[in-house]
Scaffold this active site. Sequence first.
Site, mmCIF file in Angstrom:
data_model
loop_
_atom_site.group_PDB
_atom_site.id
_atom_site.type_symbol
_atom_site.label_atom_id
_atom_site.label_comp_id
_atom_site.label_asym_id
_atom_site.label_seq_id
_atom_site.Cartn_x
_atom_site.Cartn_y
_atom_site.Cartn_z
ATOM 1 N N ASP A 186 4.719 8.304 -9.962
ATOM 2 C CA ASP A 186 3.644 9.227 -9.570
ATOM 3 C C ASP A 186 4.067 10.668 -9.835
ATOM 4 O OD1 ASP A 186 1.172 9.966 -8.708
ATOM 5 O OD2 ASP A 186 1.601 9.790 -6.574
ATOM 6 N N LYS B 298 7.154 12.076 7.677
ATOM 7 C CA LYS B 298 6.026 11.386 7.051
ATOM 8 C C LYS B 298 5.713 10.108 7.823
ATOM 9 C CE LYS B 298 4.433 9.530 2.618
ATOM 10 N NZ LYS B 298 4.767 9.325 1.207
ATOM 11 N N GLN C 7 -0.484 7.586 1.049
ATOM 12 C CA GLN C 7 0.712 6.955 1.603
ATOM 13 C C GLN C 7 0.920 7.261 3.080
ATOM 14 O OE1 GLN C 7 2.453 4.752 -0.131
ATOM 15 N NE2 GLN C 7 1.094 5.096 -1.876
#
Length: 706
Positions: free
Chosen positions: A509, A412, A395
């Site tokens: 996930d 991120k 990701q």
Amino acid sequence: MILPCLPFLIFLLLWSENALAQPLSPSSKCTSKCGNITIPFPFAIEESCVMDGYFKVDCNSSKPYLREINLEVLDFSLDGTMRVSYSVYNTCDPSQNIATAYLKTTPFIFSQTKNRILGVGCGNYSFLSNDDSVIAQCSTATCGKNGNSSSYCQSTIGSPLKGFAPFIETSPDDQECHYVALVEQRFLEQNLKNRQDLRSLTHVPVVLEWSVLALSFDVFSRNKSKTYESSSACERSACSCFSSDSPTVRCNCLRGFEGNPYLLDGCQDIDECAANSNICGSQTCENFIGGYNCYSSPSSKAEDSNVNMVILGLSTSFGSLFLLIAAWWMYTVIKRRKEIKLKEKYFKRNGGLLLQQQLTSCSGSVDTGKIFNANELDKATDHFNVDRILGQGGQGTVYKGMLADGRIVAVKKSKVVDKAKLQEFINEVAILSQINHRNVVKLLGCCLETEVPLLVYEFIHNGTLFQYLQEQNEELPFTWDIRLRVAKEVAGALSYLHSAASSPIYHRDIKSSNILLDDKYRAKVADFGTSRSVPIDNTHVTTRVQGTFGYFDPEYFRSNHFTDKSDVYSFGVVLVELLTGQKPVFSTVTEEGRSLASYFINSMEEENLYDILDAQVKLGKEEEIMAMANLAFRCLNLHGKQRPTMKEVAMELEGIRPPERNSNVQVQHNTGSFEYEAVEPWDSSTSTYSTLDSVAPSVDADPLLN
């Protein structure tokens, strides 16, 4: 003084907007000599130094050769000429005969004024150009069998010459050797006063004239992408350029200057006063740029000259300073404006306006600082320094950063977002920004001014559950009590996402590497990169299979329908990891890459659970261990409808009460009997995977903090 400079100012501003300074002269790394011969620009040995391929020089055995025409160069001259070594044509030794030189496609020609054609031997000599026209003729006395060793003839060239071939007409009984050569006139007059000496030579000097192709010449920067349009640039560099033939240009330094006219500032002023002390006789000589003056009254003239030079110097200095400041200011303004427009473009493309509207329209109090600007996060991460990287995955990349208020955060940097899924990304950020659960990593905000979106999370110090299970520390053991509490906290967070959020959220996930532990070993569910918000009236999400091996829900794998029970299955694998300390896919003596889920189910069915439990778990109370094991067993049911919901899982885990006990006392091994629902074991290594040929699961091991 400023007004005449306005055209140059406009040029400078345009140039500063498009590019910084280009190289203006050959690098100091360029080789300037081959043997004893100096190689001036535009000729060069290195590819990076030469103007174009025609001027490429090969240095073989300390001798320079023009690569394009394969002739040895004897010397170069910047007046547009050079001397090369050329073969002598000999009828008696065909091995030494020259091949016709062909210069038609090159910027070189044989000099018409500085070369002569010489023939030695009896007969008539004709010289043909490359288009078979006669360019020169001469004749010697007719000779018989005995020949005439003193016979020779010479001729001038009648037209510009790009190539030639000799044609000799002799008498039938003439057995004499004939020699023909194109020779430099100066060499002919100084070194071949006896023309018969040509018989002893194999090569003679020949003068070539050269010029540069206009399309490849730029006196400013030698940038091959530019085009030479006029001589004005050359004139500012004290040189003049002219074109004898439209495709080519030849340059010379102006009178009073010397040097290389093909380089910027290559022509330098000649100090005539220093070069010739008697140039003004009894008068005083004063040099200036491009010439000199002679004065009869040196004192007054010197004073006037000094004043004029001071005024000129000050004017030039202030004018240049003003131009530089104005150019730099304009460049900075243009650059800043471009950056602002680029940020606005990214912000709109990443859905910033829509996200702002959703955040401000949300019910309740929403933190208005959830949309960060790019400069703030760039400073926080030290320009996204590689030393700040915490982890990388499918990701994106996670960096450690410090905000201006001193908060430590995890930034991120996502991969490029698919434009078709931009609405889903905006909805995900808007929903996660409102989640406030103590066991879910808090999303502090995002930045949409960059090419790819940036997400800002709270920073978690103690790594992941996976690390603690696989790298246990004897000084700080991961005890049964901690494992049970972590299981309760994760189950509570997932129950909140499934049941208590405004719209159900499927994590998609769940795995031990996506469960972080803070400084008090409290669990934090992280990484919502693949999560989906589901309308209340929907029961599943139809999507391409995505997740991590070992945690796949077999039913999701077969149907492409992800439900809340798919998260339950993945959580069941996490419970088994807590019980056994094993990886979700591991190796045994008999099997490679075996699924931990199937291994656990087989152990439960064969009633040998205690053989696979972690040493720290065995120190726990048997009833608690069996309760968690039975719950994990139910979560791993192949049929989603027969699995408990996350709310039921959380309630059952809360029902397990860890009593006070001496943690050093080990519970005796007792497999005992327990109830479980018989289910079919599933192994990720079986052929079930190959039944879904068009769907390839992607492995995304991307925890928020590694």
